[in-house]
Design a protein around this motif. Sequence first.
Motif, PDB file in Angstrom:
ATOM      1  N   ASP A  18      36.045  31.233 -11.517  1.00  0.00           N
ATOM      2  CA  ASP A  18      37.338  31.953 -11.499  1.00  0.00           C
ATOM      3  C   ASP A  18      37.532  32.139 -12.892  1.00  0.00           C
ATOM      4  OD1 ASP A  18      39.471  33.073 -10.543  1.00  0.00           O
ATOM      5  OD2 ASP A  18      40.536  31.267 -10.031  1.00  0.00           O
ATOM      6  N   GLN A  76      39.411  34.482 -13.806  1.00  0.00           N
ATOM      7  CA  GLN A  76      40.770  35.230 -14.237  1.00  0.00           C
ATOM      8  C   GLN A  76      41.938  34.248 -13.720  1.00  0.00           C
ATOM      9  OE1 GLN A  76      41.311  38.998 -11.873  1.00  0.00           O
ATOM     10  NE2 GLN A  76      39.039  39.805 -12.658  1.00  0.00           N
ATOM     11  N   HIS A  77      41.573  33.017 -13.306  1.00  0.00           N
ATOM     12  CA  HIS A  77      42.228  31.965 -12.790  1.00  0.00           C
ATOM     13  C   HIS A  77      43.447  32.364 -11.748  1.00  0.00           C
ATOM     14  CE1 HIS A  77      40.615  30.041 -16.701  1.00  0.00           C
ATOM     15  NE2 HIS A  77      41.140  30.902 -17.254  1.00  0.00           N
ATOM     16  N   LEU A  78      42.863  33.010 -10.845  1.00  0.00           N
ATOM     17  CA  LEU A  78      43.806  33.484  -9.842  1.00  0.00           C
ATOM     18  C   LEU A  78      43.852  32.280  -8.598  1.00  0.00           C
ATOM     19  CD1 LEU A  78      42.563  37.094  -9.286  1.00  0.00           C
ATOM     20  CD2 LEU A  78      44.686  36.405 -10.520  1.00  0.00           C
ATOM     21  N   TYR A  79      42.733  31.356  -8.534  1.00  0.00           N
ATOM     22  CA  TYR A  79      42.888  30.331  -7.673  1.00  0.00           C
ATOM     23  C   TYR A  79      42.667  29.133  -7.783  1.00  0.00           C
ATOM     24  CZ  TYR A  79      42.035  35.115  -5.385  1.00  0.00           C
ATOM     25  OH  TYR A  79      42.176  36.235  -4.838  1.00  0.00           O
ATOM     26  N   LYS A 117      36.509  36.881  -3.717  1.00  0.00           N
ATOM     27  CA  LYS A 117      37.924  36.250  -4.708  1.00  0.00           C
ATOM     28  C   LYS A 117      38.509  37.496  -5.588  1.00  0.00           C
ATOM     29  CE  LYS A 117      35.426  34.229  -8.459  1.00  0.00           C
ATOM     30  NZ  LYS A 117      34.095  34.911  -8.058  1.00  0.00           N
ATOM     31  N   TYR A 118      37.633  38.377  -6.014  1.00  0.00           N
ATOM     32  CA  TYR A 118      38.157  39.590  -6.792  1.00  0.00           C
ATOM     33  C   TYR A 118      38.265  40.752  -6.119  1.00  0.00           C
ATOM     34  CZ  TYR A 118      37.936  36.296 -10.633  1.00  0.00           C
ATOM     35  OH  TYR A 118      38.101  34.895 -11.411  1.00  0.00           O
ATOM     36  N   SER A 121      44.636  37.942   2.849  1.00  0.00           N
ATOM     37  CA  SER A 121      44.490  37.434   1.572  1.00  0.00           C
ATOM     38  C   SER A 121      43.328  36.320   1.490  1.00  0.00           C
ATOM     39  CB  SER A 121      45.609  36.569   1.164  1.00  0.00           C
ATOM     40  OG  SER A 121      45.994  35.363   2.069  1.00  0.00           O
TER      41      SER A 121
END
Length: 291
Positions: free
Chosen positions: A273, A275-278, A213-214, A236
């Motif tokens: 998560d 970093q709250h990306l997904y 994810k990162y 992606s």
Amino acid sequence: MLGIYIGTVVYALFLLSTIRDISSGVYVPALSIYLLIVLTVNDLFLFIYFLNYVTQTVKYETVINRVRFQTFKTMERDFAEIQPLSPSWIQGSSTIIPAQRSDYFQGFNAKRLLEISENNDVKIQFLFPAGQFLLEGTPCIRVYGKEKLTPKLLKDIADCADFFTGQPIDRNADFGFRHLSEIAIKALSPGINDPGTAVLALHALFALFDYRKYHQLPQSILNNKDEISIFSETSSFEKLFDQCLEPIWNYGKQDQYIQATFLEMLQQLKNKDHQHLYLNLFEAWIQKIRR
């Protein structure tokens, strides 16, 4: 092991030729016979070991763990933290190079392309991520240059792209994700109906997605002047996540064991998560499963 078996048989045949009648009786090479007995007993133990090895290596648990650790090893070696970049020269005029054959695009010779880029003052962009199957003639590469590009230069660039059949995990970690997804789908097929194995594959997938994810393959390759000379598309996280999990869910959504596993692992992945990306992706999946 097969070589040892064949060697023992050949040795026994040669030994038979040494047994013959002589004036004092039948000549039998006793020491050679004892050696043959030792080799035969050794072959029996090797055969037992071979049977045990085969039964262990074809177990789903062993296959899943092997694919998981191979994939993680490849990601640790090749991946870096996600850093979105878009070079300014992408907006300029370019020349398209199509795929030279219908096959899997496996990557490119970065060292050779950097030499071509520096010697000819061109920039190169790959339009598809490694692992994509491309039909012959599909636009694959864009070449940006101030001067007119010669056919020889375009051919040299095209020859740096690797196309071959197969899905080697040591070349592309995305293949490992797909292999695990295929294992889970086969386990959930009506002919096998083994949700336990599918859950093992799901656990391995989510463990890999936790790292993925990162991290991703670096999109940019810099020249000696720290300028972006080569820019490549990478898969992606969202697309790979849906591609791997959607078929498993479609096969196993009626199974409570699969439902519980999806919910539990998605919630854990969402909580990690930081970093709250997904968050939207994970929340959409959770709501779909709850419905």
